[in-house]
Design an enzyme around this catalytic site. Structure first.
Site, short mmCIF file in Angstrom:
data_model
loop_
_atom_site.label_atom_id
_atom_site.label_comp_id
_atom_site.label_asym_id
_atom_site.label_seq_id
_atom_site.Cartn_x
_atom_site.Cartn_y
_atom_site.Cartn_z
N LYS A 1 -7.67 1.80 -2.98
CA LYS A 1 -8.55 2.54 -2.07
C LYS A 1 -7.82 2.90 -0.77
O LYS A 1 -8.17 3.88 -0.10
CB LYS A 1 -9.82 1.73 -1.79
N VAL B 1 -9.76 -7.07 -7.30
CA VAL B 1 -10.18 -8.11 -8.23
C VAL B 1 -9.10 -8.46 -9.25
O VAL B 1 -9.27 -9.40 -10.03
CB VAL B 1 -11.47 -7.74 -9.00
#
Lengths: 309, 309, 309, 309
Positions: free
Chosen positions: C67, C261
């Site tokens: 991101k 994650v």
């Protein structure tokens, strides 16, 4: 005994100058094209008499009113097990809110908000393809109304795309919580078609008569649900049938009912009659403006409120 | 016509082995002391007959059931203007939630959640001191029940402190939005006293009979409210009377009703009878466990559900 | 000046007995297969020195760390106009929450929660097909890392379906608010591919070095963004880079950073160095357990916290 | 090295035409009386130099900036155990929101929103009477600023009643969750007095210098907190110091800081300087309009942003 035709005539006459009030739903392009200058009403009593006023024979898009028929089908398939998939409480939120769904882990509050109706649709599908599920629903509604001319308006079904994104959000969200079993596109295909059912006030009142008559249609002799289930569906309509305007409808009208953004309202006077009113212009909470007024007048003049005469 | 005394007797007999079920409210110390092994029921019909079962004459703390009487008083004082101060929609939240209050700028969802009842209390005070407002309420309830022996349990009123902090939060929060006019301590003083009203099932059923009988008490001839207002209070009880268990109560029982954490439930069969049931043990949503079961049995056996027989 | 290699070695040595701690992300099946017994760390200083420990050369799925690169691309395309599409405030919610999106009308809180990153992806696409957008991102990251061997793991991209429903919900929800321009399937196709970028700690630290070095990569001489924009991206990482654990990371580590994650954490010591740590086991808020500990140790031993030495 | 006095002078000169911009807080009557046409700024460097511009010596109500000093006191009393009573995450909500408090069971998100500061006040009281706690805080701030002339403005303290209802709601709500130990009136008495601390920009910058200087005040030699704790308080100011405008302040200014509705902003350049700016007119998120602009200019011209120069 009140003269029902006279009551309908007086309501129609008093409301005639107001026909055209409210704002036609504009988020579904096909619905936005409807002529707002229409108003109709039909009452069918449990002894089989039919009363009409205005445009009682003009078919309109019943939209969310179809959720009542889908709920009936789903309860027929899975019985009280349905309540593992959807709740029975008023939502206190708008019809398309997703907030509650997150707080409550993918279990919608009740079968009459969009998320709940989508979950109910998933239950009704029961492994079948969309085409079959749509066919089943159409057959069921024609059977209820005892009228083979009930149709689904394909143009309206296709036109749901504008509002569709939010429903896609709701369905995917529930699927993330494993509360949707079929592919989201299939479930929403069926959902958009049920909303596009096209029925007149008279057809609608006939189709819902079983809810006023202990679960059976006295005009056809068809047994649809048990008396207990009819009561329970009525209870759900009263507490949850008008999104976050349900309390207001109970306060002013006092009848179990379900509205749709097409301008229709279906209502039940248990043990007495089933009722449909329609006028496309909506009030600011999304219910038919004249339809709600007409039902309030009807309840006042007949003493049919379930909360006392 | 059903034999009502036989119905009450059969319910009482069937429930006797279960008396003691549920969990007595423990967040108000004084209530926590109640013997859970009690169960009573009373029905008063609109033709003035009284039916009793079990501990129908034992006074208990009516708690939130008092909100019905306060709402009646407030509507008598300010009429429909009340709805500028409080809404009429189910809350979708727990009885003491403050979340909705923030989202909706200090206007509680309905008069039967705590915040709404506190706002109603503020309206009833109308500039009077707490002592006077409490006196007025007590006189009103005695007048309704036609029984001067109704009292307020001062020990219970004083014992509300544990749960009191949250109510102080709600009241201060509404005062920040200028939806409370009197000093918060005064309003809550009155509020805690109304919750501490001590009444038996029979007294409660008598006091609420006007709601079943078009606004007047047929046993005393007292006119309390108009038929329209009686209907509307019933509508509010049905949609909002059991916090976030209102939908469930409508689904299973089908009568307008209001519960209290003291274990009482008051219900109305419009045009037929008023009902009170009591057993201190609560189910997990905070309503009397046996009381709710008893009412469901009563509605099933009498066909009194407002949603059809 | 601290001996960085010694610091990394000491951290690695101290953490070796704990390798395997935490719980590998299991909601993306392909990620669930990773061997948890891995730990790597790399530091690249602004004067171009590279320090490594453990599995610093093993590629892993960088997931949400991507991101940061997508945000850099989007700012390059539309500049500060980006902030009409996404906010800059910490969300106070979980990474995949949809609640805030409804309250704030389809504008996600920041570019580092899923909804925000999806909106950023939509901006980066700028009318191009998914394949082109994915190609552009891959070229950009290879250019940043100065390493043509960076790849996208197609198996991981395809494996995002389990978590995919919620992202489909978020994207459709934003599209309902007209905050997504491209077809939802296309935007998510790109989004899932960016999450599947496979990089080693060393590659990651090299690729992000420009954020530590006033917007330019001192090892290649490539100017990526202005010094002001580098500061601003760092600010966003510090306040929003770890979902609802951002405050905690700032408190314990004190460096702008972004976690994924896949077990990776990327961090920046402005003016000094860029850092990557990786270990697949996650703590209960979804960040790499050992990665977070390693960064806290590094910040403590180097005095690199932006909040003081 | 930048000429700090020249920087302050240039900022002051450029902002002079804009003095009076923004809107003075009007919900605390006493604050509403302030002349908006004031602007001051002070910088104290870790080597003990003081720089001033404009009304740097005029005392103003520091309001929420006091939360930094109270947090320091509370950490001194109970250490890291404080975090059982209050969180460390940005709230994503307005300064006085009660919603999060309900969702998170009475534990406020961080010490810089009102609810968190009230909990911190309760911790600082530690069984003492309000008068003693207020005395302790005043002595502490005077010690930090090395200036016995710092006072509390009793008129302002008394004037907090308008906004007081909401704070009473927050405190009672937390007390319901047993997260407030002392009587609510006592805690808020202390809380309102700390908000009413009256300090000039120079006093404020001196008092907070320890946060820029590894926990000790280099001008007095007083050790206040450990270097680690100073870093951590700075981290909390950066992530949570400006309510739901914290992300924006980090983005534009890049310094840990805390604002107050009196128009003051306190900021820290770790290792370099402490800073105070003041102008009563607030922007639409409730921070000093010119104060925020002045700090952005200062950070840009000095390269003091913690996110890079």
């Amino acid at each position: 005994m009140v003269d029902l035709q006279a009551v309908l005539d007086s309501i129609y006459k008093e409301l005639t100058p107001r026909i055209g009030e409210g704002k036609v739903a504009d988020y579904i392009p096909e619905l936005a094209k409807i002529d707002p200058n229409q108003f109709g009403m039909a009452v069918v009593t449990v002894d089989g008499k039919v009363y009409r006023a205005g445009d009682a024979d003009v078919p309109f898009s019943i939209q969310s009113i179809s959720k009542v028929f889908m709920l009936t089908l789903a309860l027929g398939k899975v019985g009280e097990g349905l309540w593992k998939r959807v709740g029975r409480e008023p939502s206190g939120s708008a019809f398309n809110s997703i907030v509650q769904l997150e707080h409550e882990h993918g279990i919608p509050r009740n079968p009459f908000i969009n998320a709940g109706a989508i979950a109910v649709t998933d239950v009704v599908m029961a492994g079948h393809a969309p085409r079959e599920a749509i066919g089943e629903l159409l057959r069921f509604v024609r059977y209820l109304a005892d009228d083979e001319s009930v149709t689904i308006d394909e143009k309206v079904a296709r036109s749901e795309t504008q509002t569709g994104y939010r429903n896609f959000a709701l369905a995917n969200f529930m699927r993330a919580y494993k509360n949707i079993d079929h592919p989201v596109e299939h479930v929403l295909g069926v959902y958009f078609h049920q909303c596009a059912l096209s029925m007149s006030c008279e057809q609608l009142a006939r189709a819902g008569l079983f809810l006023a008559a202990r679960g059976s249609n006295p005009m056809t002799g068809h047994s649809v649900v048990s008396p207990k289930r009819a009561r329970r569906i009525n209870a759900l309509m009263l507490t949850c049938g008008h999104y976050d305007g349900s309390g207001d409808f109970a306060y002013h009208v006092g009848l179990p009912g379900k509205s749709g953004v097409g301008g229709g309202i279906f209502a039940v006077a248990p043990g007495v009659a089933s009722i449909a009113a329609w006028s496309p212009g909506l009030n600011k909470v999304g219910n038919s403006q004249l339809g709600a007024v007409a039902l309030e007048m009807l309840a006042a003049r007949t003493g049919w409120s379930v909360f006392g005469d």
